[in-house]
Design a protein around this motif. Structure first.
Motif, PDB file in Angstrom:
ATOM      1  N   ASN A   1       0.844  -1.187   0.000  1.00 44.54           N
ATOM      2  CA  ASN A   1       0.000   0.000   0.000  1.00 44.54           C
ATOM      3  C   ASN A   1       0.885   1.246   0.000  1.00 44.54           C
ATOM      4  O   ASN A   1       1.602   1.496   0.976  1.00 44.54           O
ATOM      5  CB  ASN A   1      -0.898  -0.023   1.240  1.00 44.54           C
ATOM      6  CG  ASN A   1      -1.905   1.108   1.264  1.00 44.54           C
ATOM      7  OD1 ASN A   1      -1.616   2.213   0.825  1.00 44.54           O
ATOM      8  ND2 ASN A   1      -3.091   0.831   1.796  1.00 44.54           N
ATOM      9  N   PRO A   2       0.861   2.067  -1.056  1.00 45.25           N
ATOM     10  CA  PRO A   2       1.735   3.250  -1.118  1.00 45.25           C
ATOM     11  C   PRO A   2       1.555   4.211   0.058  1.00 45.25           C
ATOM     12  O   PRO A   2       2.527   4.828   0.504  1.00 45.25           O
ATOM     13  CB  PRO A   2       1.327   3.914  -2.440  1.00 45.25           C
ATOM     14  CG  PRO A   2       0.798   2.795  -3.287  1.00 45.25           C
ATOM     15  CD  PRO A   2       0.105   1.882  -2.316  1.00 45.25           C
TER      16      PRO A   2
ATOM     17  N   TRP B   1       5.270   4.550 -18.803  1.00 44.70           N
ATOM     18  CA  TRP B   1       6.130   5.547 -18.180  1.00 44.70           C
ATOM     19  C   TRP B   1       6.351   6.768 -19.083  1.00 44.70           C
ATOM     20  O   TRP B   1       7.166   7.638 -18.758  1.00 44.70           O
ATOM     21  CB  TRP B   1       7.496   4.933 -17.862  1.00 44.70           C
ATOM     22  CG  TRP B   1       7.451   3.808 -16.880  1.00 44.70           C
ATOM     23  CD1 TRP B   1       7.231   2.489 -17.154  1.00 44.70           C
ATOM     24  CD2 TRP B   1       7.621   3.890 -15.465  1.00 44.70           C
ATOM     25  NE1 TRP B   1       7.247   1.747 -15.999  1.00 44.70           N
ATOM     26  CE2 TRP B   1       7.496   2.585 -14.944  1.00 44.70           C
ATOM     27  CE3 TRP B   1       7.879   4.945 -14.587  1.00 44.70           C
ATOM     28  CZ2 TRP B   1       7.616   2.310 -13.589  1.00 44.70           C
ATOM     29  CZ3 TRP B   1       7.997   4.669 -13.240  1.00 44.70           C
ATOM     30  CH2 TRP B   1       7.871   3.360 -12.743  1.00 44.70           C
ATOM     31  N   LEU B   2       5.654   6.812 -20.202  1.00 43.84           N
ATOM     32  CA  LEU B   2       5.954   7.830 -21.222  1.00 43.84           C
ATOM     33  C   LEU B   2       4.701   8.549 -21.697  1.00 43.84           C
ATOM     34  O   LEU B   2       3.586   8.039 -21.554  1.00 43.84           O
ATOM     35  CB  LEU B   2       6.629   7.164 -22.430  1.00 43.84           C
ATOM     36  CG  LEU B   2       7.955   6.448 -22.187  1.00 43.84           C
ATOM     37  CD1 LEU B   2       8.280   5.544 -23.379  1.00 43.84           C
ATOM     38  CD2 LEU B   2       9.071   7.457 -21.959  1.00 43.84           C
TER      39      LEU B   2
ATOM     40  N   ASP C   1       5.709   8.445  -8.139  1.00 45.60           N
ATOM     41  CA  ASP C   1       6.265   8.864  -6.859  1.00 45.60           C
ATOM     42  C   ASP C   1       6.951   7.669  -6.192  1.00 45.60           C
ATOM     43  O   ASP C   1       6.603   6.507  -6.443  1.00 45.60           O
ATOM     44  CB  ASP C   1       5.171   9.447  -5.962  1.00 45.60           C
ATOM     45  CG  ASP C   1       4.222   8.375  -5.455  1.00 45.60           C
ATOM     46  OD1 ASP C   1       4.552   7.708  -4.461  1.00 45.60           O
ATOM     47  OD2 ASP C   1       3.132   8.207  -6.054  1.00 45.60           O
ATOM     48  N   PRO C   2       7.951   7.923  -5.357  1.00 42.25           N
ATOM     49  CA  PRO C   2       8.757   6.831  -4.799  1.00 42.25           C
ATOM     50  C   PRO C   2       8.020   5.939  -3.818  1.00 42.25           C
ATOM     51  O   PRO C   2       8.521   4.866  -3.463  1.00 42.25           O
ATOM     52  CB  PRO C   2       9.910   7.570  -4.094  1.00 42.25           C
ATOM     53  CG  PRO C   2       9.363   8.923  -3.786  1.00 42.25           C
ATOM     54  CD  PRO C   2       8.429   9.241  -4.918  1.00 42.25           C
TER      55      PRO C   2
ATOM     56  N   TYR D   1       6.421   3.440  -6.189  1.00 45.50           N
ATOM     57  CA  TYR D   1       7.475   2.693  -6.871  1.00 45.50           C
ATOM     58  C   TYR D   1       8.761   2.816  -6.038  1.00 45.50           C
ATOM     59  O   TYR D   1       9.673   3.552  -6.385  1.00 45.50           O
ATOM     60  CB  TYR D   1       7.664   3.286  -8.268  1.00 45.50           C
ATOM     61  CG  TYR D   1       8.694   2.599  -9.149  1.00 45.50           C
ATOM     62  CD1 TYR D   1       8.426   1.356  -9.721  1.00 45.50           C
ATOM     63  CD2 TYR D   1       9.912   3.218  -9.428  1.00 45.50           C
ATOM     64  CE1 TYR D   1       9.363   0.747 -10.549  1.00 45.50           C
ATOM     65  CE2 TYR D   1      10.848   2.616 -10.268  1.00 45.50           C
ATOM     66  CZ  TYR D   1      10.570   1.379 -10.819  1.00 45.50           C
ATOM     67  OH  TYR D   1      11.505   0.768 -11.648  1.00 45.50           O
ATOM     68  N   PRO D   2       8.824   2.099  -4.893  1.00 45.34           N
ATOM     69  CA  PRO D   2       9.938   2.286  -3.956  1.00 45.34           C
ATOM     70  C   PRO D   2      11.165   1.435  -4.288  1.00 45.34           C
ATOM     71  O   PRO D   2      11.837   0.922  -3.384  1.00 45.34           O
ATOM     72  CB  PRO D   2       9.316   1.870  -2.618  1.00 45.34           C
ATOM     73  CG  PRO D   2       8.341   0.805  -3.003  1.00 45.34           C
ATOM     74  CD  PRO D   2       7.789   1.191  -4.368  1.00 45.34           C
ATOM     75  N   VAL D   3      11.459   1.288  -5.567  1.00 49.22           N
ATOM     76  CA  VAL D   3      12.591   0.464  -5.998  1.00 49.22           C
ATOM     77  C   VAL D   3      13.912   1.053  -5.497  1.00 49.22           C
ATOM     78  O   VAL D   3      14.869   0.321  -5.229  1.00 49.22           O
ATOM     79  CB  VAL D   3      12.589   0.329  -7.536  1.00 49.22           C
ATOM     80  CG1 VAL D   3      13.894  -0.273  -8.042  1.00 49.22           C
ATOM     81  CG2 VAL D   3      11.404  -0.536  -7.970  1.00 49.22           C
ATOM     82  N   PHE D   4      13.957   2.385  -5.356  1.00 47.43           N
ATOM     83  CA  PHE D   4      15.159   3.050  -4.853  1.00 47.43           C
ATOM     84  C   PHE D   4      14.935   3.587  -3.440  1.00 47.43           C
ATOM     85  O   PHE D   4      15.499   4.592  -3.047  1.00 47.43           O
ATOM     86  CB  PHE D   4      15.574   4.185  -5.796  1.00 47.43           C
ATOM     87  CG  PHE D   4      16.082   3.699  -7.121  1.00 47.43           C
ATOM     88  CD1 PHE D   4      17.420   3.406  -7.308  1.00 47.43           C
ATOM     89  CD2 PHE D   4      15.208   3.522  -8.188  1.00 47.43           C
ATOM     90  CE1 PHE D   4      17.890   2.952  -8.530  1.00 47.43           C
ATOM     91  CE2 PHE D   4      15.666   3.066  -9.418  1.00 47.43           C
ATOM     92  CZ  PHE D   4      17.018   2.775  -9.590  1.00 47.43           C
ATOM     93  N   HIS D   5      14.097   2.861  -2.664  1.00 46.05           N
ATOM     94  CA  HIS D   5      13.721   3.295  -1.323  1.00 46.05           C
ATOM     95  C   HIS D   5      12.956   4.624  -1.469  1.00 46.05           C
ATOM     96  O   HIS D   5      12.562   5.004  -2.566  1.00 46.05           O
ATOM     97  CB  HIS D   5      14.955   3.426  -0.429  1.00 46.05           C
ATOM     98  CG  HIS D   5      14.648   3.256   1.032  1.00 46.05           C
ATOM     99  ND1 HIS D   5      14.335   2.038   1.589  1.00 46.05           N
ATOM    100  CD2 HIS D   5      14.611   4.145   2.064  1.00 46.05           C
ATOM    101  CE1 HIS D   5      14.128   2.177   2.884  1.00 46.05           C
ATOM    102  NE2 HIS D   5      14.286   3.451   3.200  1.00 46.05           N
ATOM    103  N   ALA D   6      12.741   5.335  -0.375  1.00 49.19           N
ATOM    104  CA  ALA D   6      11.984   6.584  -0.427  1.00 49.19           C
ATOM    105  C   ALA D   6      12.186   7.336   0.879  1.00 49.19           C
ATOM    106  O   ALA D   6      12.743   6.812   1.836  1.00 49.19           O
ATOM    107  CB  ALA D   6      10.492   6.299  -0.655  1.00 49.19           C
TER     108      ALA D   6
END
Length: 510
Positions: free
Chosen positions: A91-92, A422-423, A440-441, A444-449
């Protein structure tokens, strides 16, 4: 009491439990693997969800994903046999709550820090939100400015690509050799991070593919540290460590070798700094040594942390990207069009403008994030945005792997590989062109947040886009697997393709 009587008593006590376990796994595994909204896995008295956990241990990411896909608010509490409850979420709003809104209430937790301390020590990924973390992040941030990124991509990445990776693939194509691309990409990333962060070239990607002792030890140390989380009780691995037996004995040896490698790099860097002005050798390691605020063991932990981040994440992302590309030739054609619109050796700005490639990498990591699971431990009682109560020391685990598979986030076509999501197309001076539309991270928390968001995100994209452009311009990557084969997604601290990614490469004639 005789030994025979002791054994008999043991069997009489525990055999029924063993029989129940096997009966349970045969009759309920399907339910645990694919729950419906009315049939989520139920905890049992005392043992909680332990039977479910054990029966799905070889498919845990898909098991958790299927639960969260069907759970109200994409959140579900798992009760292990020992330790506090684990609240799993896709859940974002909850991800934002624990990583930003209530940042100071959620930490790594004692279990996480203790389990990984032997290998990560007090490095940036293992320390909590205090002065040490702030100091490491502040010093590290200097390595990710525009000038540093330009130097990284135009010197370090370009050199490794043109002098090692491309010649290696060219030879493999000429010999029609089957190679493990996952291993090759790891070697590439390992050389890159060592050169840019430490000013050291391990020369791991050579035609002979040297078997570096450190690399093997590093893999063993990461895997064995991660295995601690799979033990039924923290007391199990602590007892083995006390007795110096089994996996803990192997971990001790591996960690010792990793520490020796890091100490040698630090020693050489100190010597270099003494022999010439610091301004001539400013890199990540130099900055920490010049600060003079911490001892060698602390700097050693930083070297290990950044090696893990720089070697394993981008190589994992690229491995799965090339796999997905082989299954989606129309995406590969679009990327080739974009690549051929650039020079043979594109510069920093050209690489930044590769928006379709960028979108394709984002879409690939949606399915196969380099870090598929992350989480935080509550310092105090809390209530999540969906009303879930969190008790002190309970873990809230969020899964980028599961979040990439949520219809509520990505729509009914979530299972399709579509970079176009994404485009958007815009009218420009030369007709239509793509522009990138990020998420928003917390979605999509692939790079943490939040405050701990990955500092190296842009560096990772630049490296990956340059590798994709350099490889695809010259070669077609062909999986050396039977049709219909689906590689297994596994993870220690970062994701891997089980058994490696076996491929052949073909020179392009166009």
């Amino acid at each position: 009491m005789s030994i025979q009587l002791l054994v008999t008593s043991f069997l009489l006590c525990f055999l029924p439990l063993v029989l129940i376990f096997f009966l349970f796994t045969k009759t309920t595994k399907a339910k645990g693997s694919s729950p419906t909204s009315n049939n989520l896995p139920k905890p049992y008295p005392i043992i909680g969800h332990n039977f479910h956990i054990l029966s799905n241990r070889n498919q845990r990411f898909d098991w958790i994903t299927s639960i969260l896909q069907n759970a109200p608010s994409a959140t579900y509490t798992i009760y292990p046999l020992q330790g506090p409850a684990q609240i799993w979420t896709a859940n974002p709003a909850i991800v934002q709550h624990i990583l930003k809104t209530q940042f100071h209430n959620y930490t790594n937790g004692i279990h996480f820090r203790t389990s990984l301390f032997d290998i990560l020590g007090n490095g940036i990924f293992n320390v909590d939100n205090g002065d040490s973390w702030k100091f490491q992040r502040q010093i590290s941030s200097h390595e990710f400015n525009t000038n540093s990124l330009r130097k990284f991509v135009e010197i370090a990445v370009e050199t490794e690509l043109s002098e090692r990776l491309i010649p290696f693939l060219s030879a493999a194509a000429a010999n029609k050799a089957v190679i493990d691309f996952q291993d090759i990409l790891q070697r590439f990333a390992f050389d890159n991070i060592c050169k840019i962060a430490f000013g050291y070239d391990p020369a791991y990607l050579l035609p002979s593919l040297p078997q570096a002792e450190f690399a093997r030890a590093f893999d063993d140390a990461i895997r064995l540290s991660e295995d601690r989380f799979q033990e039924l009780s923290i007391l199990v691995w602590k007892a083995k460590r006390l007795l110096n037996i089994g996996s803990e004995k192997r971990l001790k040896v591996a960690v010792s070798q990793v520490h020796e490698f890091a100490k040698n790099i630090i020693r050489d860097k100190k010597k270099e700094l003494q022999e010439k002005p610091s301004s001539e050798s400013i890199d990540l390691l130099s900055r920490f040594l010049i600060s003079g605020q911490y001892d060698d063991n602390f700097v050693r932990d930083i070297v290990i942390s950044f090696t893990l981040a720089g070697r394993d994440t981008t190589s994992a992302a690229l491995t799965w990207f090339f796999w997905l590309l082989s299954k989606n030739p129309e995406v590969e054609r679009e990327i080739l069009k974009e690549i051929k619109g650039k020079s043979d050796t594109p510069g920093f700005e050209d690489i930044k403008e590769m928006v379709f490639t960028h979108a394709s990498l984002c879409e690939s990591m949606r399915f196969y994030p380099p870090v598929p699971v992350d989480g935080r431990s509550a310092e105090n009682d809390d209530v999540l945005p969906d009303g879930t109560v969190v008790r002190k020391e309970e873990a809230v685990q969020y899964s980028p792997y599961a979040m990439g598979r949520m219809e509520s986030i990505w729509g009914k076509d979530w299972a399709e590989f579509k970079p176009e999501r994404w485009l958007k197309k815009e009218e420009g001076g030369h007709g239509e062109k793509w522009s990138f539309v990020g998420r928003d991270p917390y979605t999509y928390p692939v790079f943490h947040a939040g405050p701990r968001i990955c500092l190296g995100k842009e560096m990772a994209f630049l490296q990956m886009k340059r590798v994709v452009g350099g490889v695809l311009r010259r070669f077609k990557v062909v999986p050396a697997m039977e049709d219909g084969f689906q590689p297994l997604f596994i993870a220690d601290m970062t994701a891997k393709m089980k058994g490696g990614f076996l491929i052949t490469v073909q020179e392009r004639n166009d």
